[in-house]
Design an enzyme around this catalytic site. Structure first.
Site, PDB file in Angstrom:
ATOM      1  N   GLU A  33       0.835  -1.210   0.000  1.00 23.54           N
ATOM      2  CA  GLU A  33       0.000   0.000   0.000  1.00 23.54           C
ATOM      3  C   GLU A  33       0.867   1.257   0.000  1.00 23.54           C
ATOM      4  O   GLU A  33       1.848   1.336   0.744  1.00 23.54           O
ATOM      5  CB  GLU A  33      -0.889  -0.014   1.251  1.00 23.54           C
ATOM      6  CG  GLU A  33      -2.252   0.539   1.013  1.00 23.54           C
ATOM      7  CD  GLU A  33      -3.059  -0.318   0.029  1.00 23.54           C
ATOM      8  OE1 GLU A  33      -3.108   0.068  -1.156  1.00 23.54           O
ATOM      9  OE2 GLU A  33      -3.617  -1.337   0.445  1.00 23.54           O
ATOM     10  N   HIS A  34       0.487   2.196  -0.834  1.00 26.53           N
ATOM     11  CA  HIS A  34       1.239   3.453  -1.000  1.00 26.53           C
ATOM     12  C   HIS A  34       2.670   3.166  -1.456  1.00 26.53           C
ATOM     13  O   HIS A  34       3.600   3.866  -1.093  1.00 26.53           O
ATOM     14  CB  HIS A  34       1.203   4.298   0.281  1.00 26.53           C
ATOM     15  CG  HIS A  34      -0.161   4.864   0.542  1.00 26.53           C
ATOM     16  ND1 HIS A  34      -0.627   5.980  -0.112  1.00 26.53           N
ATOM     17  CD2 HIS A  34      -1.158   4.450   1.353  1.00 26.53           C
ATOM     18  CE1 HIS A  34      -1.880   6.241   0.297  1.00 26.53           C
ATOM     19  NE2 HIS A  34      -2.223   5.319   1.177  1.00 26.53           N
ATOM     20  N   ASP A  36       2.884   2.244  -4.929  1.00 32.98           N
ATOM     21  CA  ASP A  36       2.842   2.289  -6.405  1.00 32.98           C
ATOM     22  C   ASP A  36       3.373   3.591  -6.991  1.00 32.98           C
ATOM     23  O   ASP A  36       3.824   3.611  -8.129  1.00 32.98           O
ATOM     24  CB  ASP A  36       1.457   1.927  -6.961  1.00 32.98           C
ATOM     25  CG  ASP A  36       0.357   2.924  -6.642  1.00 32.98           C
ATOM     26  OD1 ASP A  36       0.554   3.794  -5.765  1.00 32.98           O
ATOM     27  OD2 ASP A  36      -0.714   2.826  -7.274  1.00 32.98           O
ATOM     28  N   SER A 125     -15.622   3.609  -1.182  1.00 37.15           N
ATOM     29  CA  SER A 125     -15.281   2.626  -0.160  1.00 37.15           C
ATOM     30  C   SER A 125     -13.805   2.261  -0.189  1.00 37.15           C
ATOM     31  O   SER A 125     -13.328   1.547   0.664  1.00 37.15           O
ATOM     32  CB  SER A 125     -16.092   1.363  -0.381  1.00 37.15           C
ATOM     33  OG  SER A 125     -15.733   0.807  -1.631  1.00 37.15           O
ATOM     34  N   LEU A 127     -12.609   0.615  -2.808  1.00 35.63           N
ATOM     35  CA  LEU A 127     -12.496  -0.552  -3.693  1.00 35.63           C
ATOM     36  C   LEU A 127     -12.436  -0.094  -5.147  1.00 35.63           C
ATOM     37  O   LEU A 127     -12.727  -0.845  -6.067  1.00 35.63           O
ATOM     38  CB  LEU A 127     -13.673  -1.509  -3.472  1.00 35.63           C
ATOM     39  CG  LEU A 127     -13.808  -2.067  -2.044  1.00 35.63           C
ATOM     40  CD1 LEU A 127     -15.028  -2.972  -1.939  1.00 35.63           C
ATOM     41  CD2 LEU A 127     -12.563  -2.825  -1.614  1.00 35.63           C
ATOM     42  N   ASP A 175      -4.633   0.735  -9.179  1.00 35.62           N
ATOM     43  CA  ASP A 175      -6.065   0.445  -9.295  1.00 35.62           C
ATOM     44  C   ASP A 175      -6.448   0.143 -10.745  1.00 35.62           C
ATOM     45  O   ASP A 175      -7.100  -0.854 -11.039  1.00 35.62           O
ATOM     46  CB  ASP A 175      -6.895   1.641  -8.803  1.00 35.62           C
ATOM     47  CG  ASP A 175      -6.557   2.021  -7.373  1.00 35.62           C
ATOM     48  OD1 ASP A 175      -5.869   1.238  -6.696  1.00 35.62           O
ATOM     49  OD2 ASP A 175      -6.970   3.115  -6.944  1.00 35.62           O
ATOM     50  N   TYR A 225      -4.029  12.378   0.401  1.00 34.34           N
ATOM     51  CA  TYR A 225      -3.310  11.507  -0.536  1.00 34.34           C
ATOM     52  C   TYR A 225      -2.167  12.247  -1.244  1.00 34.34           C
ATOM     53  O   TYR A 225      -1.022  11.792  -1.228  1.00 34.34           O
ATOM     54  CB  TYR A 225      -4.303  10.936  -1.557  1.00 34.34           C
ATOM     55  CG  TYR A 225      -3.677   9.928  -2.487  1.00 34.34           C
ATOM     56  CD1 TYR A 225      -3.633   8.586  -2.164  1.00 34.34           C
ATOM     57  CD2 TYR A 225      -3.105  10.327  -3.685  1.00 34.34           C
ATOM     58  CE1 TYR A 225      -3.057   7.660  -3.009  1.00 34.34           C
ATOM     59  CE2 TYR A 225      -2.522   9.410  -4.538  1.00 34.34           C
ATOM     60  CZ  TYR A 225      -2.506   8.081  -4.198  1.00 34.34           C
ATOM     61  OH  TYR A 225      -1.914   7.172  -5.035  1.00 34.34           O
TER      62      TYR A 225
HETATM   63  C1  GLA Z   1      -5.246   4.665  -4.154  1.00 26.46           C
HETATM   64  C2  GLA Z   1      -4.504   5.005  -5.441  1.00 26.46           C
HETATM   65  C3  GLA Z   1      -3.485   3.931  -5.785  1.00 26.46           C
HETATM   66  C4  GLA Z   1      -2.591   3.612  -4.592  1.00 26.46           C
HETATM   67  C5  GLA Z   1      -3.417   3.385  -3.329  1.00 26.46           C
HETATM   68  C6  GLA Z   1      -2.562   3.236  -2.106  1.00 26.46           C
HETATM   69  O1  GLA Z   1      -6.041   3.533  -4.334  1.00 26.46           O
HETATM   70  O2  GLA Z   1      -5.409   5.168  -6.500  1.00 26.46           O
HETATM   71  O3  GLA Z   1      -2.726   4.324  -6.897  1.00 26.46           O
HETATM   72  O4  GLA Z   1      -1.638   4.616  -4.396  1.00 26.46           O
HETATM   73  O5  GLA Z   1      -4.323   4.435  -3.094  1.00 26.46           O
HETATM   74  O6  GLA Z   1      -1.809   2.069  -2.169  1.00 26.46           O
END
Ligand code: GLA
Length: 389
Positions: A33-34, A36, A125, A127, A175, A225
Site C-alpha cells: 500500500e502506497h 505504487d 469505499s 475498492l 487500481d 493523498y
Molecule cells: C489509491 C490510489 C493507488 C494507490 C493506493 C494506495 O487507491 O489510487 O494508486 O496509491 O491508493 O496504495
C-alpha cells in the site's frame, strides 16, 4: 443483471440501434500500500463486483449519462465540446475524463454516446469505484470507436492519466492496472517501476477474503493523498543527495537505514520508511503465498497495517477499530486496511467456518465504538474489464 440494465436503458434512451454492454470490476489490494507511486510492488486483485455500462453511439456530439446508483440526479446531459472538469458534473467527470484522454492521445471520440451505468461496489469505499468507471468507459470507447489497437495496459494508463490530469488526484497505477488486467482467482504481482507483472494464484486453504467497509466516506481529492505523495518525493530528493536512486522502491531495509539521516524532516523519514519496508513486505508476502505459507502472509498483512497506522498515518479510528478487532477474532489469518486509507475498507483473510462469528463480533464492536455500522462482503477474485457477453 444485463437484462435489467438493458431494459432501463431502452426505457430512458429508446431501444433502437446498436446497444452494447460492458463491465469493469472493483479491486482489492492484498498488500503493498502506497508503494505504487514510489516505484515499489503491489499485489492487488480484481473482484467480481464492479461497474456495468450499457451504451450506444449517437450521431451528434451529445453525451447522456444515467447512473442507477444516483437515480435522483436523473439523466445528465453534456457534450463532446464540454470535456473539462466541472464539479457540478459530479460522477460524470470520470467517463468525461476518459473521453478527454482519448482525444489528448490523438484518438478522437467523434460522436456522442448514451450511457447507463450501474455499480455494485460501495461508492467511496476504497475498492476503486472511480477507476472501475474509468476502465468501463475505456473498454466502451475502444470497442465503439474502433481503437482495438489499444491494449488493456494502455487503457489502464489512460485511466491513470485521466485521474491525474482531469480529476486532479495524483494516484499511482495500481487500481487501473488491477481492474484492466485482473484474472479469476489470481492476484497480480506488479512492479510499478517498469510495469512488469506476474499472476499468483490465491489459494487460501479453507479461508476467504472478507472486506469490511467502514462507511466513513472520503474522496481522494480532499484527502491527504497528494500530501503523502509529496512527502515521499521530498524524502527521495533528500536521499538522492547521498545515494543515486530513482525511487524509494529500489532500497532494501538495510540500505534505507544507512541513508535515512539524509532526510531532513522527521515526518518524511517515517513516510519513506513505510514505502521501503512495505515494498519489501510485499515481495516477501508473495513468496510466502507461493510457498503456501498463509500464516506468514497474514503476519505480513498485519505488519503492513501497523506501518500504515504509525508511520504513514493514513488509517484513522474507523479502520484501526476494524483491524484491531479483527486481530482478536478466532480464525483470522491477517487483517489490514486496503487502498488509500482515510476511511474506506479493510481486507481480512478469515477461515471459512469463522466468518459468521467474525462479522458479528467485529460489526458489534465497530458500531459500539464508532456509532454507525460497517458493512461486510465475502468476495471472490474475478476477471478484468471487458465486453459483457
Ligand atoms: C489509491 C490510489 C493507488 C494507490 C493506493 C494506495 O487507491 O489510487 O494508486 O496509491 O491508493 O496504495
Amino acid at each position: 443483471m444485463r437484462e435489467v440494465l438493458m431494459k432501463k436503458f431502452k426505457e430512458l434512451f429508446g431501444g433502437e440501434g446498436d446497444i452494447r454492454a460492458y463491465f469493469a470490476p472493483g479491486r482489492v489490494n492484498l498488500i503493498g500500500e502506497h508503494t505504487d507511486y514510489n516505484g515499489g510492488h503491489v499485489f492487488p486483485c480484481a473482484l467480481t463486483i464492479g461497474t456495468y455500462m450499457i451504451a450506444r453511439r449517437r450521431t451528434d456530439r451529445t453525451l447522456r449519462f444515467y447512473s442507477m446508483n444516483f437515480e435522483d440526479k436523473g439523466v445528465m446531459t453534456s457534450s463532446l465540446d464540454e470535456l473539462y472538469y466541472d464539479k457540478a458534473a459530479d460522477w460524470t467527470n470520470y467517463p468525461k475524463g476518459i473521453m478527454w484522454t482519448f482525444n489528448e492521445k490523438g484518438l478522437e471520440v467523434s460522436n456522442g454516446v448514451d450511457m447507463l451505468l450501474f455499480g455494485n461496489i460501495p461508492n467511496g469505499s476504497g475498492l476503486s469505484s472511480s477507476a472501475s468507471v474509468e476502465l468501463v468507459t475505456g473498454v466502451m470507447l475502444r470497442d465503439m470507436f474502433g481503437y482495438e489497437k489499444l491494449s488493456m495496459i494502455d487503457l489502464a494508463l489512460y485511466g491513470q492519466y485521466s485521474e491525474n490530469k482531469f480529476n486532479g488526484v495524483n494516484c499511482g497505477i495500481m487500481d487501473q492496472f488491477a481492474i484492466a488486467m485482473g484474472k479469476k482467482d489470481q492476484a497480480i504481482f506488479l512492479d510499478t517501476s517498469d510495469l512488469s507483472y506476474t499472476y499468483a494464484p490465491v489459494k487460501l486453504d479453507g479461508a476467504r477474503i472478507v472486506i469490511a467497509c467502514s462507511n466513513k466516506k472520503r474522496g481522494l481529492g480532499d484527502s491527504k493523498y497528494n500530501e503523502r505523495r509529496s512527502e515521499c518525493e521530498e524524502a527521495l530528493a533528500d536521499i538522492r543527495k547521498v545515494k543515486n536512486i530513482e525511487n524509494l522502491g529500489q532500497l532494501t531495509e538495510e540500505e534505507f537505514e544507512a541513508v535515512k539521516d539524509a532526510i531532513r524532516r522527521p515526518v518524511c523519514v517515517r513516510r519513506a520508511k513505510h514505502a521501503v519496508y512495505e515494498n519489501q513486505r510485499t515481495v516477501k508476502a508473495v513468496t510466502a503465498l507461493k510457498n503456501n505459507d498463509i500464516a506468514q502472509f497474514g503476519q505480513l498483512m498485519n505488519a503492513s497495517h501497523v506501518s500504515l497506522r504509525d508511520d504513514y498515518e493514513v488509517t484513522g479510528i474507523e479502520l484501526d477499530t476494524l483491524v484491531e478487532e479483527a486481530w482478536q477474532c478466532d480464525g483470522v489469518i491477517g487483517s489490514r486496511m486496503t487502498g488509500a486509507g482515510f476511511g474506506g475498507c479493510t481486507v481480512s483473510i478469515v477461515k471459512t467456518e469463522a466468518i459468521d462469528a467474525f462479522i458479528e463480533k467485529v460489526g458489534a464492536a465497530y458500531k459500539e465504538k464508532i456509532g454507525y455500522a460497517a458493512d461486510f462482503y465475502v468476495v471472490d477474485i474475478g476477471d478484468g474489464a471487458g465486453i459483457l457477453a
